[in-house]
Design an enzyme around this catalytic site. Structure first.
Site, PDB file in Angstrom:
ATOM      1  N   ARG A  87       0.845  -1.194   0.000  1.00  0.00           N
ATOM      2  CA  ARG A  87       0.000   0.000   0.000  1.00  0.00           C
ATOM      3  C   ARG A  87       0.878   1.241   0.000  1.00  0.00           C
ATOM      4  NH1 ARG A  87      -3.608   2.522   4.714  1.00  0.00           N
ATOM      5  NH2 ARG A  87      -4.950   3.884   3.493  1.00  0.00           N
ATOM      6  N   PHE A  92       1.662  10.694   2.411  1.00  0.00           N
ATOM      7  CA  PHE A  92       1.142  10.020   3.599  1.00  0.00           C
ATOM      8  C   PHE A  92       2.134   8.974   4.095  1.00  0.00           C
ATOM      9  CE2 PHE A  92      -2.541   7.179   5.339  1.00  0.00           C
ATOM     10  CZ  PHE A  92      -2.142   7.468   6.632  1.00  0.00           C
ATOM     11  N   GLN A  95       3.318   1.262   3.116  1.00  0.00           N
ATOM     12  CA  GLN A  95       3.039   0.196   4.087  1.00  0.00           C
ATOM     13  C   GLN A  95       3.487  -1.154   3.547  1.00  0.00           C
ATOM     14  OE1 GLN A  95      -1.037   0.081   5.372  1.00  0.00           O
ATOM     15  NE2 GLN A  95      -0.828  -1.870   6.442  1.00  0.00           N
ATOM     16  N   ASN A 134      -1.734  -1.569  12.173  1.00  0.00           N
ATOM     17  CA  ASN A 134      -2.605  -2.431  12.980  1.00  0.00           C
ATOM     18  C   ASN A 134      -4.042  -2.340  12.482  1.00  0.00           C
ATOM     19  OD1 ASN A 134      -3.980  -0.172  14.260  1.00  0.00           O
ATOM     20  ND2 ASN A 134      -2.185   0.087  15.574  1.00  0.00           N
ATOM     21  N   PHE A 145       4.646   0.693   8.641  1.00  0.00           N
ATOM     22  CA  PHE A 145       4.627   1.722   7.602  1.00  0.00           C
ATOM     23  C   PHE A 145       5.723   2.739   7.867  1.00  0.00           C
ATOM     24  CE2 PHE A 145       1.733   3.185  10.890  1.00  0.00           C
ATOM     25  CZ  PHE A 145       1.940   4.552  10.987  1.00  0.00           C
ATOM     26  N   LEU A 154      -2.214  10.085  13.684  1.00  0.00           N
ATOM     27  CA  LEU A 154      -1.931   8.695  14.047  1.00  0.00           C
ATOM     28  C   LEU A 154      -1.346   8.558  15.447  1.00  0.00           C
ATOM     29  CD1 LEU A 154      -0.392   7.361  10.712  1.00  0.00           C
ATOM     30  CD2 LEU A 154      -2.780   7.303  11.476  1.00  0.00           C
ATOM     31  N   HIS A 158      -0.773   4.256  16.788  1.00  0.00           N
ATOM     32  CA  HIS A 158       0.247   3.385  16.214  1.00  0.00           C
ATOM     33  C   HIS A 158       1.571   3.612  16.945  1.00  0.00           C
ATOM     34  CE1 HIS A 158      -2.233   2.261  12.699  1.00  0.00           C
ATOM     35  NE2 HIS A 158      -2.734   3.479  12.859  1.00  0.00           N
TER      36      HIS A 158
END
Length: 205
Positions: A87, A92, A95, A134, A145, A154, A158
């Site tokens: 991903r 951003f 991942q 997660n 990531f 976040l 995370h």
């Protein structure tokens, strides 16, 4: 699932995982001390792209760092080698780490299927930070990531446990790889090889 800034999120307080974690947090503060070096030799679209070197914060997140190290070295017979970043979202993060299914729905840790959030003492303040992916609280496995911008939404969700020290240009290349409608790179971004590098002594970043 790693939420984008457009996703809704109502932050809330979480209890500490354990008294031991709280004591350790007070002892080390939030100093980002690199205690281990891990490398990924990357291929993009089947072509060699170069090496990414990451420093892990083993004092403040020892269990999370050890999980990453053993997955990089295949100590237990499984790990990151041959897996891909599944991903990629521009501005951003990228991942990876789904070592069982390769599509973001799998993963496996050295502690079992999942393990608990170690702490949330470090924040997502800059590009190049290494953090655990997660599917909710205490569902860490092998997925992770790397941020490509600050991602403060976040924080508290995370676990930040490392930072890219060299090869951020390769991370940027992966970030800008064309993707399909599911944010999956159309050119595979594969960890061709991985492992640990010698570290003479810990240092802060």
């Amino acid at each position: 699932m790693i939420s984008s800034p457009n996703d809704s999120f109502a932050p809330g307080k979480r209890k500490a995982d354990s008294t031991e974690t709280s004591k350790r947090a007070k002892a080390v503060g939030t100093a980002r001390l690199v205690t281990k070096l891990v490398f990924f030799d990357m291929e993009i679209g089947g072509e060699r792209a170069g090496r990414v070197i990451m420093g892990l914060f083993g004092e403040i997140t020892p269990r999370t760092a050890e999980n990453f190290v053993q997955l990089a070295t295949h100590t237990r017979g499984f790990g990151f080698k041959g897996s891909a970043f599944h991903r990629v979202v521009k501005r951003f993060m990228i991942q990876g780490g789904d070592i069982t299914r390769g599509d973001g729905t799998g993963g496996r840790s050295i502690y079992g299927d999942t393990f608990s959030d170690e702490n949330h003492l470090l924040s997502h303040t800059e590009p190049g930070l290494l953090s655990m992916a997660n599917s909710g609280p205490h569902t860490n496995n092998s997925q992770f990531f790397i941020t490509t911008v600050p991602t403060p939404w976040l924080n508290g969700r995370h676990v930040v446990f490392g930072k890219v020290l060299e090869g951020m240009n390769i991370v940027t290349r992966m970030e800008h790889t064309p993707t399909d409608s599911m944010d999956r790179p159309t050119k595979e971004c594969v960890i061709a090889d991985c492992g640990v590098l010698e570290l003479n002594r810990p240092f802060s970043v």
